[in-house]
Design a protein around this motif. Structure first.
Motif, PDB file in Angstrom:
ATOM      1  N   ARG A 638       0.828  -1.216   0.000  1.00 14.48           N
ATOM      2  CA  ARG A 638       0.000   0.000   0.000  1.00 14.48           C
ATOM      3  C   ARG A 638       0.860   1.264   0.000  1.00 14.48           C
ATOM      4  O   ARG A 638       0.398   2.332  -0.353  1.00 14.48           O
ATOM      5  N   GLY A 639       2.117   1.133   0.417  1.00 11.26           N
ATOM      6  CA  GLY A 639       2.990   2.303   0.417  1.00 11.26           C
ATOM      7  C   GLY A 639       4.409   1.936   0.050  1.00 11.26           C
ATOM      8  O   GLY A 639       4.891   0.844   0.390  1.00 11.26           O
ATOM      9  N   VAL A 640       5.096   2.809  -0.689  1.00  6.87           N
ATOM     10  CA  VAL A 640       6.508   2.626  -1.030  1.00  6.87           C
ATOM     11  C   VAL A 640       7.272   3.868  -0.571  1.00  6.87           C
ATOM     12  O   VAL A 640       6.905   4.987  -0.922  1.00  6.87           O
ATOM     13  N   ILE A 641       8.307   3.662   0.225  1.00  6.99           N
ATOM     14  CA  ILE A 641       9.157   4.762   0.685  1.00  6.99           C
ATOM     15  C   ILE A 641      10.511   4.645  -0.002  1.00  6.99           C
ATOM     16  O   ILE A 641      11.169   3.609   0.090  1.00  6.99           O
ATOM     17  N   ILE A 642      10.918   5.696  -0.701  1.00  5.89           N
ATOM     18  CA  ILE A 642      12.243   5.753  -1.328  1.00  5.89           C
ATOM     19  C   ILE A 642      13.119   6.607  -0.418  1.00  5.89           C
ATOM     20  O   ILE A 642      12.848   7.798  -0.232  1.00  5.89           O
ATOM     21  N   THR A 643      14.155   6.012   0.161  1.00  2.00           N
ATOM     22  CA  THR A 643      14.948   6.738   1.172  1.00  2.00           C
ATOM     23  C   THR A 643      16.127   7.515   0.584  1.00  2.00           C
ATOM     24  O   THR A 643      16.900   8.112   1.334  1.00  2.00           O
ATOM     25  N   GLY A 644      16.298   7.491  -0.725  1.00  2.00           N
ATOM     26  CA  GLY A 644      17.413   8.240  -1.306  1.00  2.00           C
ATOM     27  C   GLY A 644      17.617   7.900  -2.755  1.00  2.00           C
ATOM     28  O   GLY A 644      16.957   7.019  -3.319  1.00  2.00           O
ATOM     29  N   LEU A 645      18.539   8.577  -3.396  1.00  2.00           N
ATOM     30  CA  LEU A 645      18.857   8.339  -4.804  1.00  2.00           C
ATOM     31  C   LEU A 645      20.005   7.342  -4.914  1.00  2.00           C
ATOM     32  O   LEU A 645      21.109   7.602  -4.430  1.00  2.00           O
ATOM     33  N   PRO A 646      19.779   6.199  -5.550  1.00  2.00           N
ATOM     34  CA  PRO A 646      20.795   5.137  -5.612  1.00  2.00           C
ATOM     35  C   PRO A 646      21.794   5.322  -6.750  1.00  2.00           C
ATOM     36  O   PRO A 646      21.770   4.605  -7.752  1.00  2.00           O
ATOM     37  N   PHE A 647      22.681   6.314  -6.611  1.00  2.00           N
ATOM     38  CA  PHE A 647      23.720   6.508  -7.629  1.00  2.00           C
ATOM     39  C   PHE A 647      24.699   5.333  -7.592  1.00  2.00           C
ATOM     40  O   PHE A 647      24.956   4.765  -6.525  1.00  2.00           O
ATOM     41  N   PRO A 648      25.269   4.959  -8.749  1.00  2.00           N
ATOM     42  CA  PRO A 648      26.289   3.901  -8.748  1.00  2.00           C
ATOM     43  C   PRO A 648      27.494   4.325  -7.906  1.00  2.00           C
ATOM     44  O   PRO A 648      27.715   5.527  -7.698  1.00  2.00           O
ATOM     45  N   PRO A 649      28.284   3.379  -7.399  1.00  2.00           N
ATOM     46  CA  PRO A 649      29.462   3.735  -6.585  1.00  2.00           C
ATOM     47  C   PRO A 649      30.444   4.592  -7.387  1.00  2.00           C
ATOM     48  O   PRO A 649      31.007   4.127  -8.376  1.00  2.00           O
ATOM     49  N   ARG A 650      30.656   5.821  -6.941  1.00  2.00           N
ATOM     50  CA  ARG A 650      31.370   6.833  -7.736  1.00  2.00           C
ATOM     51  C   ARG A 650      32.833   6.474  -7.987  1.00  2.00           C
ATOM     52  O   ARG A 650      33.398   6.874  -9.008  1.00  2.00           O
ATOM     53  N   MET A 651      33.459   5.738  -7.075  1.00  2.00           N
ATOM     54  CA  MET A 651      34.876   5.435  -7.220  1.00  2.00           C
ATOM     55  C   MET A 651      35.140   4.060  -7.838  1.00  2.00           C
ATOM     56  O   MET A 651      36.285   3.666  -7.998  1.00  2.00           O
TER      57      MET A 651
END
Length: 1179
Positions: A638-651
């Motif tokens: 019934r609900g979806v919480i997105i806790t952040g933007l999943p950028f690929p590992p930068r290094m």
């Protein structure tokens, strides 16, 4: 009811009236097919995308065939119109490519590719819901389709391949030998089968499913396969996939980009090269034994000399070893600075391999020699030889040296082959990063050195390769492809047809909000510099705890990565946030490995479905298993919480190089080609993962749910512009957390009134001693199409895929967190009961799993905390209420028997688990796997000889003799005696065999029932004991239960029981498991219905097929009730042809030895049987 609609001249039959978005989608599919152009089609999950795709494509294919037929008829008529009112032109020419002569053999095949076989199984299930019945084929690997026990025992997939090929070439595989006969079977050719169905068919008919699928491929109209089979040139060659003129469809195409790049990349580690050298050394040492002292390998090194005959002589093998040594030296010659590595242009790979004598001139002889060496070593019995390194080098040669350019064109070909690649040489740090905990791993230390990586950075390389195969068109489709422009620009081929479809839902079904600050006013962000700040983690915990109170039922929480999720949960547990969430919605956490995922998701489904709970919360990571193919329809999401933007590992070196590559390509500005910048690609990856996770919430037209974007970066217009088209119009940014809680509460109140859903079933019927078990109502493996309105089918699909969790209230004193232990038992589909395994063999379906879980208390607690905190305990009050106290007097004995059976089954399962754990400790990996697979094969085939052959490894050492005897518990009743004798012969000790061990549970039950029918007080008398019930324990000795009311068992019951035992054992031995089961069912039906005619028709058909079974027919008289005895005697007289043959059936019971002699009496069986039945019918 089927609905027909016409799209661009093509009549499409659809299972129900389609929505507008479904019509739009099918129109685009038909446009691609008619115009022979590529398309990228995005349609949200829940819009029936798969069904639309199948119906439109198969309708167009039928239209194509009809057009050919019309043209042929027209030619026969010499240009006259067959139907004056329907001119030829109206049949359409676009389908058959204008005026090009077309034949039925030119009708394009449809190649339907998805990411995994489980997704393909869903697609095939959808196909069965349509009116179309094309010829179907599904391709799989030997790993999935091989049923030869000897091949499947091998650990290495490469060894399996070579062993299979060897058996096929010598026709020594009985399953392969039956393929030709079975490949034309109508049941096979005309059925729609997925991989699982194909394996079942193969086992039933003893025909190889792998080669059957290859045979079906030739005639198939639509071929299903995982899309790495298409994108990986090696797999395409191996499966002989012909693409010319074919329609290629990639479903779930959001993963295509990654698969394209990975299928044409490789990492060659020091261990790969070292294992290849070890394998070649092994062959050299073998060959050296046969070489005289005069032989020498001192001739000049010349790879071309391998061409001469390609025999595996010692010189050829020595040259391969020299190539490997030179390759190892070339890779290790680079001094790699720290963790950064050295990066070179793609074309450098040719320079590096040339130092190891690998060029276009030498590639063929070296490749063929490697294949011969691999095949030779894989075919050897005895010690397992790792040929993975040799196989990897073979694959590298095929990948790098693709094509056959002339000397003049070679440089140009090398440049085009490597234009989208980079060579990266970096240190092997695997030994430092992970400590080896595998007790079966090789003890030899892995060589430290450099890794050679050859990475592709453009999915367009594979797409261009597909286009070069002259396919008719390529259709990419998924629920999340946005933004389409950036997606298509990466593919390097044109996509004239595009679609960003709308959803089937209304405004009141979706609530989307950006939450930039928590209830405490702290800004929320998963940015690298803020993610681990205590205030940020605390604010996120408070946010989720508050939302869990207003979102009903199931709540999904997605983190950008596993490390971030683990660290955040650890913080919440230490500071009380986890307890706040747990008290409202018990927490389930996605595990890293595959092993326990099914148990966790099953526990979550059950908790949400539990009427006594307020739902559950599932914590997962984007790009993980939960964010991809699982179905969280209705109450489960019934609900979806997105806790952040999943950028690929930068290094990560690969990420860094990908961004550099894209920046280079952007600067070059190739005419007609548009490339993303590195930064654009980096952002696209994050939002593609977010969009995929968002898609979990709305699964069909009647579903509803809320989406919470808990990161302040979602406030920006550029970020919201990256969201799916169906979500964008509904996004709101609120000024305070209180307003969000108010608005979302109002949203769910309205939604529940407008779209009521019967979320939870009532508890199971209250019956003595039976506890209710929550049943999962939705499957992670079934998609919810727009046509589906209930979860009943999903529950069945889930039951088929996932083992159930049985909950017990354990470890009540588990401290503040109240950690629960989980007792996982195995369930099988049984006619009598769905709660218990038939026997211990059923538990072996997951033998490794159960064997490894028998540890100390700490292991159990760690496992429980992974699955959930507090979440899988039973509510004792509910359990007591459900148990009830009704029918105490009548069912006392039945309850006691039921509970004793349950306890017995649990004890047996526990013993099996302990035994497997002990065996795992005592044996090598190979031998343990060999024995477990032998047991699993025995469960399927009932072949005791095969089991004994494989278990012979346990007789080689006196210390493992007890393990051989331990297998007795897994042996089926009709094999117990023989197994005991074999153990006595091999080890000097038996297994404690007793005659009653030869009785299956069902037969014991038949005995108990038959005995109870002849005993007046059977309902209150134990069948296994002659002691009377103590009436003082029943209602405190009330007068209505006096001693006089309880009679002693009849005196003859003990010998009678022995007669039944012996008889049932003889029946099982004579008829086999399947037919004896039929006989048993007939007896049970007779006991219930007293239908003599039904019983006799079954018994006579089973016990008169062979003359030697007639003594069993006579002895069967002991089961006949008194009022039918006379009829039974008359029937025996009629069958046997003697008037005195059955004058006294009970006399036959008393003297079994005399009855055995009856089998030698000459009998005119068939005429007597037919005479008996014809006379019965006349009556």
């Amino acid at each position: 009811m089927m609905t027909s609609l016409t799209l661009d001249g093509v009549t499409v039959k659809f299972p129900f009236p389609p929505y507008d978005c479904q019509k739009d989608y099918m129109s685009k599919v038909v446009e691609c097919l008619q115009k022979k152009v590529n398309g990228v089609l995005e349609s949200p999950t829940g819009t029936g995308k798969t069904l639309c795709l199948l119906c439109a494509t198969l309708a167009w294919r039928e239209h194509f065939k009809d057009t050919i037929s019309a043209r042929k008829i027209s030619e026969k008529l010499g240009g006259e119109e067959m139907f004056p009112n329907t001119p030829m032109a109206s049949w359409g020419t676009a389908a058959t490519d204008g005026d090009t002569p077309t034949y039925y053999t030119d009708v394009p095949k449809i190649i339907y590719a998805s990411r995994t076989h489980s997704q393909l199984a869903q697609v095939i299930s959808e196909l069965k819901n349509t009116s179309y019945r094309p010829k179907v084929c599904v391709l799989g690997s030997r790993e999935q389709l091989c049923i030869n026990p000897e091949v499947m025992r091998q650990e290495s997939n490469h060894v399996k391949v070579h062993m299979c090929r060897a058996k096929v070439s010598t026709r020594s595989c009985v399953f392969y030998n039956n393929v030709e006969e079975k490949s034309t079977d109508k049941d096979l050719v005309n059925s729609i089968l997925d991989v699982e169905d194909l394996v079942k068919y193969g086992n039933k008919h003893r025909a190889c499913p792998y080669y059957l699928s290859r045979s079906l491929k030739q005639q198939a109209d639509i071929i299903f396969m995982p899309y790495n089979y298409l994108l990986d040139p090696k797999s395409r060659r191996a499966h002989n996939i012909e693409l010319k003129g074919a329609v290629v469809i990639f479903d779930e195409a959001h993963n295509v980009e990654k698969t394209c790049e990975e299928s044409t990349s490789f990492d060659l580690t020091p261990y790969d090269v070292a294992s290849a050298i070890t394998a070649v050394d092994r062959l050299l040492s073998e060959q050296a034994k046969g070489v005289g002292n005069g032989d020498s390998v001192s001739e000049d090194f010349n790879v071309e000399s391998l061409n001469s005959g390609l025999k595996l002589d010692i010189q050829s093998v020595a040259k391969i070893k020299q190539i490997l040594l030179d390759l190892e030296a070339a890779i290790d010659s680079y001094d790699v600075p720290g963790d950064r590595g050295i990066t070179k242009p793609g074309i450098f790979i040719y320079e590096l391999l040339e130092r190891a004598h690998l060029t276009y001139d030498t590639k063929t002889p070296v490749y063929e020699a490697l294949e011969q060496i691999s095949g030779h070593l894989a075919g050897q019995s005895g010690i397992f030889m790792n040929t993975g390194g040799l196989q990897k080098l073979s694959d590298i040669i095929q990948l790098v040296f693709c094509g056959e350019p002339t000397e003049k064109d070679r440089q140009l070909r090398m440049q085009s082959n490597t234009a989208h690649f980079k060579v990266h040489i970096h240190r092997d740090t695997s030994n430092q990063k992970k400590k080896n905990t595998d007790v079966w791993a090789s003890s030899s230390s892995k060589k430290q050195g450099n890794i050679l990586s050859y990475w592709c950075f453009s999915p367009g390389f594979s797409m261009q390769d597909l286009k070069n195969q002259e396919v008719r068109c390529i259709i990419l489709t998924s629920g999340t492809l946005s933004p389409l422009t950036s997606f298509t620009s990466e593919m390097r081929i044109e996509f004239p047809v595009t679609l960003e479809n709308k959803h089937v839902i209304e405004r009141d079904q979706i609530f989307v909000t950006v939450i930039d600050r928590g209830p405490d006013g702290v800004e929320l962000s998963s940015a690298f510099d803020r993610r681990f700040i205590p205030e940020n983690m605390a604010s996120l915990g408070n946010t989720i705890a508050n939302l869990s109170r207003v979102v009903p039922h199931g709540l999904l929480v997605f983190f950008p990565s596993f490390p971030l999720m683990e660290k955040t949960l650890e913080f919440w547990r230490a500071h009380g946030h986890a307890d706040r969430i747990e008290n409202v919605k018990p927490m389930f956490v996605e595990p890293k490995g595959k092993g326990t995922f099914n148990e966790v998701i099953d526990g979550y489904y059950s908790k949400v479905n539990d009427p006594a709970s307020k739902g559950g919360s599932f914590f997962a990571v984007t790009r993980g298993k939960a964010s991809e193919g699982l179905d969280f329809a209705n109450t489960f999401g019934r609900g979806v919480i997105i806790t952040g933007l999943p950028f690929p590992p930068r290094m990560d070196p690969r990420v860094v190089l990908k961004m550099q590559f894209l920046d280079e390509m952007s600067r070059k500005k190739v005419p007609g080609m548009k490339y993303l910048s590195g930064q654009e690609w980096y952002r696209q990856q994050a939002f593609r993962a977010v969009n995929q996770a968002i898609g979990r919430v709305i699964r069909h037209k009647d579903d509803y749910g809320a989406i919470f974007l808990c990161d302040q970066r979602f406030k920006g217009f550029s970020a919201r512009d990256q969201l799916p088209a169906w979500v964008k119009p509904y996004v709101r940014v609120s000024d305070s957390f209180g307003n969000i809680v108010r608005d979302v509460s109002q949203f769910f109140r309205v939604a529940q009134k407008l779209r009521p859903f019967v979320e939870k079933k009532a508890p199971a019927e209250q019956s003595g001693g039976t506890a209710w078990e929550p049943a999962p109502q939705s499957s992670g493996f079934t998609s919810c199409s727009a046509s589906q309105s209930s979860n009943a089918q999903k529950a069945k699909a889930l039951d088929a895929h996932l083992p159930s969790l049985k909950r017990r209230r354990l470890n009540d004193k588990a401290g503040a967190a109240g950690m629960a232990k989980i007792c996982i038992e195995y369930e099988q589909e049984v006619q009598e009961s769905h709660r218990r395994p038939v026997n211990l063999l059923d538990a072996l379906e997951r033998g490794d799993h159960c064997g490894g879980e028998d540890g100390d208390t700490l292991v159990g607690e760690e496992r429980a905390s992974r699955l959930s905190t507090l979440s899988l305990q039973y509510d004792k009050r509910m359990e007591d209420e459900l148990r009830g106290g009704k029918r105490k007097i009548k069912l006392v004995q039945e309850q006691r028997k039921s509970s004793s059976v349950d306890a017995s089954d649990e004890a047996k399962a526990g013993r099996a688990k302990n035994f497997l754990a002990e065996m795992k400790k005592s044996l090598s990996a190979v031998n343990f796997d060999r024995v477990v697979k032998a047991l699993q094969t025995y469960k399927k085939t009932d072949d005791l000889d095969a089991l004994l052959t494989e278990a012979a490894v346990l007789t080689e050492d006196a210390n493992t003799h007890n393990l051989l005897r331990g297998l007795y518990q897994f042996v089926r009743p009709h094999h117990k005696k023989r197994f005991d004798e074999k153990c006595q012969e091999l080890t000097g000790h038996g297994c404690g065999y007793k005659p009653e061990h030869s009785l299956a549970k069902d037969m014991k039950k038949a005995l108990v029932q038959s005995a109870s029918d002849r005993q007046p007080a059977a309902g209150l008398t134990s069948s296994t004991s002659c002691t009377q019930l103590n009436t003082q324990q029943l209602n405190k000795g009330g007068q209505h239960l006096s001693q006089q009311g309880l009679k002693e068992p009849p005196k003859g019951s003990a010998p009678k029981s022995e007669v039944h035992t012996a008889f049932l054992a003889d029946v099982k031995k004579s008829l086999g498991a399947e037919k004896s089961s039929q006989l048993f069912q007939a007896v049970l039906s007779y006991k219930k219905s007293d239908s003599y005619e039904n019983l006799v028709s079954t018994v006579v058909s089973l016990l008169t097929e062979r003359d030697e079974d007639f003594n069993l027919l006579i002895r069967f008289g002991t089961f006949i009730r008194p009022h039918h005895k006379k009829q039974y005697k008359e029937m025996l007289d009629a069958l046997i042809g003697r008037s005195d043959s059955a004058n006294d059936v009970s006399a036959a019971v008393r003297n079994v030895q005399q009855e055995n002699n009856l089998s030698s009496t000459p009998l005119k069986t068939q005429s007597k049987i037919s005479g008996f039945f014809s006379s019965s019918q006349r009556k």
